[in-house]
Design a protein around this motif. Structure first.
Motif, mmCIF file in Angstrom:
data_model
loop_
_atom_site.group_PDB
_atom_site.id
_atom_site.type_symbol
_atom_site.label_atom_id
_atom_site.label_comp_id
_atom_site.label_asym_id
_atom_site.label_seq_id
_atom_site.Cartn_x
_atom_site.Cartn_y
_atom_site.Cartn_z
ATOM 1 N N MET A 203 0.816 -1.211 0.000
ATOM 2 C CA MET A 203 0.000 0.000 0.000
ATOM 3 C C MET A 203 0.852 1.266 0.000
ATOM 4 N N SER A 204 1.969 1.248 0.746
ATOM 5 C CA SER A 204 2.743 2.474 0.892
ATOM 6 C C SER A 204 4.172 2.182 1.325
ATOM 7 N N GLY A 205 5.103 3.016 0.854
ATOM 8 C CA GLY A 205 6.485 2.919 1.312
ATOM 9 C C GLY A 205 6.738 3.731 2.562
ATOM 10 N N ASN A 206 5.702 4.448 3.038
ATOM 11 C CA ASN A 206 5.808 5.244 4.259
ATOM 12 C C ASN A 206 5.142 4.486 5.403
ATOM 13 N N LEU A 207 5.903 4.177 6.434
ATOM 14 C CA LEU A 207 5.406 3.353 7.526
ATOM 15 C C LEU A 207 5.415 4.105 8.852
ATOM 16 N N VAL A 208 4.419 3.788 9.670
ATOM 17 C CA VAL A 208 4.408 4.162 11.082
ATOM 18 C C VAL A 208 4.227 2.867 11.858
ATOM 19 N N ILE A 209 5.140 2.579 12.783
ATOM 20 C CA ILE A 209 5.105 1.317 13.506
ATOM 21 C C ILE A 209 4.672 1.568 14.942
ATOM 22 N N LEU A 210 3.601 0.881 15.324
ATOM 23 C CA LEU A 210 2.990 1.061 16.636
ATOM 24 C C LEU A 210 3.200 -0.200 17.466
ATOM 25 N N GLN A 211 3.647 -0.033 18.699
ATOM 26 C CA GLN A 211 3.818 -1.158 19.616
ATOM 27 C C GLN A 211 3.344 -0.745 21.001
ATOM 28 N N LYS A 212 2.401 -1.515 21.530
ATOM 29 C CA LYS A 212 1.865 -1.276 22.877
ATOM 30 C C LYS A 212 1.433 0.178 23.064
ATOM 31 N N GLY A 213 0.765 0.699 22.045
ATOM 32 C CA GLY A 213 0.201 2.035 22.142
ATOM 33 C C GLY A 213 1.161 3.172 21.904
ATOM 34 N N LYS A 214 2.401 2.867 21.502
ATOM 35 C CA LYS A 214 3.402 3.903 21.266
ATOM 36 C C LYS A 214 3.966 3.773 19.856
ATOM 37 N N ILE A 215 4.255 4.901 19.224
ATOM 38 C CA ILE A 215 4.961 4.880 17.941
ATOM 39 C C ILE A 215 6.433 4.627 18.235
ATOM 40 N N VAL A 216 6.964 3.505 17.739
ATOM 41 C CA VAL A 216 8.363 3.172 18.019
ATOM 42 C C VAL A 216 9.286 3.565 16.870
ATOM 43 N N GLN A 217 8.729 3.737 15.659
ATOM 44 C CA GLN A 217 9.551 4.206 14.542
ATOM 45 C C GLN A 217 8.633 4.577 13.387
ATOM 46 N N GLU A 218 9.044 5.551 12.587
ATOM 47 C CA GLU A 218 8.295 5.926 11.391
ATOM 48 C C GLU A 218 9.253 6.457 10.339
ATOM 49 N N GLY A 219 8.838 6.369 9.082
ATOM 50 C CA GLY A 219 9.677 6.838 7.989
ATOM 51 C C GLY A 219 9.547 5.954 6.776
ATOM 52 N N LYS A 220 10.502 6.081 5.861
ATOM 53 C CA LYS A 220 10.528 5.247 4.664
ATOM 54 C C LYS A 220 10.834 3.804 5.050
ATOM 55 N N ALA A 221 10.164 2.865 4.384
ATOM 56 C CA ALA A 221 10.324 1.450 4.719
ATOM 57 C C ALA A 221 11.778 1.005 4.606
ATOM 58 N N GLU A 222 12.461 1.445 3.562
ATOM 59 C CA GLU A 222 13.850 1.043 3.363
ATOM 60 C C GLU A 222 14.745 1.555 4.486
ATOM 61 N N ASP A 223 14.492 2.774 4.943
ATOM 62 C CA ASP A 223 15.296 3.331 6.033
ATOM 63 C C ASP A 223 15.059 2.572 7.331
ATOM 64 N N ILE A 224 13.807 2.209 7.593
ATOM 65 C CA ILE A 224 13.494 1.462 8.812
ATOM 66 C C ILE A 224 14.119 0.070 8.753
ATOM 67 N N PHE A 225 14.076 -0.552 7.574
ATOM 68 C CA PHE A 225 14.658 -1.881 7.402
ATOM 69 C C PHE A 225 16.160 -1.843 7.678
ATOM 70 N N ARG A 226 16.831 -0.835 7.170
ATOM 71 C CA ARG A 226 18.285 -0.771 7.305
ATOM 72 C C ARG A 226 18.726 -0.240 8.672
ATOM 73 N N ASN A 227 17.882 0.579 9.289
ATOM 74 C CA ASN A 227 18.272 1.189 10.564
ATOM 75 C C ASN A 227 17.140 1.095 11.581
ATOM 76 N N PRO A 228 16.771 -0.116 11.988
ATOM 77 C CA PRO A 228 15.708 -0.252 12.993
ATOM 78 C C PRO A 228 16.180 0.276 14.338
ATOM 79 N N THR A 229 15.258 0.843 15.094
ATOM 80 C CA THR A 229 15.620 1.396 16.399
ATOM 81 C C THR A 229 15.186 0.513 17.558
ATOM 82 N N THR A 230 14.390 -0.533 17.269
ATOM 83 C CA THR A 230 13.993 -1.481 18.311
ATOM 84 C C THR A 230 14.052 -2.892 17.748
ATOM 85 N N TYR A 231 14.133 -3.847 18.642
ATOM 86 C CA TYR A 231 14.123 -5.249 18.227
ATOM 87 C C TYR A 231 12.808 -5.596 17.541
ATOM 88 N N TYR A 232 11.710 -5.064 18.061
ATOM 89 C CA TYR A 232 10.398 -5.324 17.471
ATOM 90 C C TYR A 232 10.349 -4.849 16.021
#
Length: 328
Positions: A203-232
């Motif tokens: 649907m989109s290359g722009n992602l917002v990732i939600l875990q336990k009611g908090k946004i843990v990371q957002e941005g371009k999918a490729e950037d999140i894939f290469r530089n994740p900020t959480t294990y989840y």
């Protein structure tokens, strides 16, 4: 000013647990964003608040300069400018496709109503189904009718709450591709909620990732894939193999090279045939269980193999809180 702005939204369930914690995000006009998170992460609650259908404990939602009021602030909850589409299509079973799409337009001029329904039918390739009933349609076609009904009154924002989860893989893929083209053509602002990363990426290359009611990371999918900020976040994209001699370091199955000799020996304990590769389960010397992609499909159960990888492709999460990392 952002087109759709969600600012510092928080919400607690009746029993006191957090549904949403300090959620802020923005969408520009014509932007399509996928919001992904596991069940119970607060995705549906957030969509209801954005649509003005749920009362938040704190925070505000704006569409342009208009503040979106919640049911405690507005006599009739909801806004025509923001339409929420649920997993269940909620079509009227004894009304035709055309009648279902035209229902929100009953108070409008007849000529406009007929013109608008015709346009929606053509846009969604449903013209030949105008006089059919929902029971005569496939699941994908029914969902298109539900989306067409929501679009009939020309909303400015569409909120999609896992509307494709009941469809099979082929129907879902074709429908997402078709809708994405329509959204692009109409410059429709869309927030698409799902727990399935493949659906989100289609649907989109722009992602917002939600875990336990908090946004843990957002941005371009490729950037999140290469530089994740959480294990989840890192684990959403693939299995992660723990590199035992480097704290907080992992390697993805897709980045591992299989060799006949060298370092990192392992024994293949299981082989699964998948579409693009065989997935191997490999037991490492210290007893770790790794997943490896055998793209050449050459390895067999019981075989001794050696694994190697490019150090630059290691996923480093050493900076993450130990509470976020796996214990084994």
């Amino acid at each position: 000013m952002s087109y759709l702005k969600v600012s510092d939204i928080s919400k607690q369930y009746d029993q006191g647990s957090d549904a949403l914690v300090n959620i802020s995000l923005t969408l520009e006009k014509g932007e399509v964003v996928s919001l992904i998170g596991e069940s119970g992460s607060g995705k549906s609650t957030l969509l209801k608040i954005i649509a003005g259908l749920e009362v938040q404990d704190r925070g505000e939602v704006y569409l342009g300069e208009t503040r979106i009021l919640n049911p405690s602030q507005k006599l009739v909850s909801g806004y025509d400018e923001i339409k929420l589409i649920h997993q269940g299509n909620h079509l009227y079973p004894n009304s035709t496709v055309g009648e279902n799409i035209s229902r929100p337009l009953l108070m409008y001029d007849k000529a406009y109503r007929e013109e608008r329904v015709k346009l929606i039918l053509e846009m969604l390739n449903l013209t030949s189904f105008e006089d059919k009933y929902p029971r005569q349609l496939s699941g994908g076609q029914q969902q298109k009718v539900a989306i067409g009904r929501a679009m009939s009154i020309e909303p400015e924002v569409l909120l999609l709450d896992e509307p494709f989860s009941s469809l099979d893989t082929i129907q879902k893929r074709e429908l997402i591709e078709e809708l994405r083209a329509i959204f692009d053509q109409m410059q429709m602002t869309v927030l698409f909620v799902t727990h399935d990363l493949d659906d989100a990426l289609m649907m989109s290359g722009n992602l917002v990732i939600l875990q336990k009611g908090k946004i843990v990371q957002e941005g371009k999918a490729e950037d999140i894939f290469r530089n994740p900020t959480t294990y989840y976040t890192a684990k959403l994209f693939s299995h992660l193999n723990i590199i035992s001699d480097k704290e907080g370091a992992f390697i993805r199955p897709m980045d591992i090279l299989i060799k006949n000799k060298g370092r990192n020996p392992g024994k293949v304990s299981e082989k699964k045939f998948l579409i693009h590769f065989n997935q191997l389960t490999v037991i490492m010397p210290e007893g770790e269980i790794w997943k490896v992609e055998d793209k050449e499909r050459t390895c067999e159960v019981g075989e001794d193999i050696y694994l190697d990888w490019d150090k630059n492709k290691e996923v480093c999460l050493s900076f993450v809180s130990s509470d976020d990392l796996p214990t084994s």
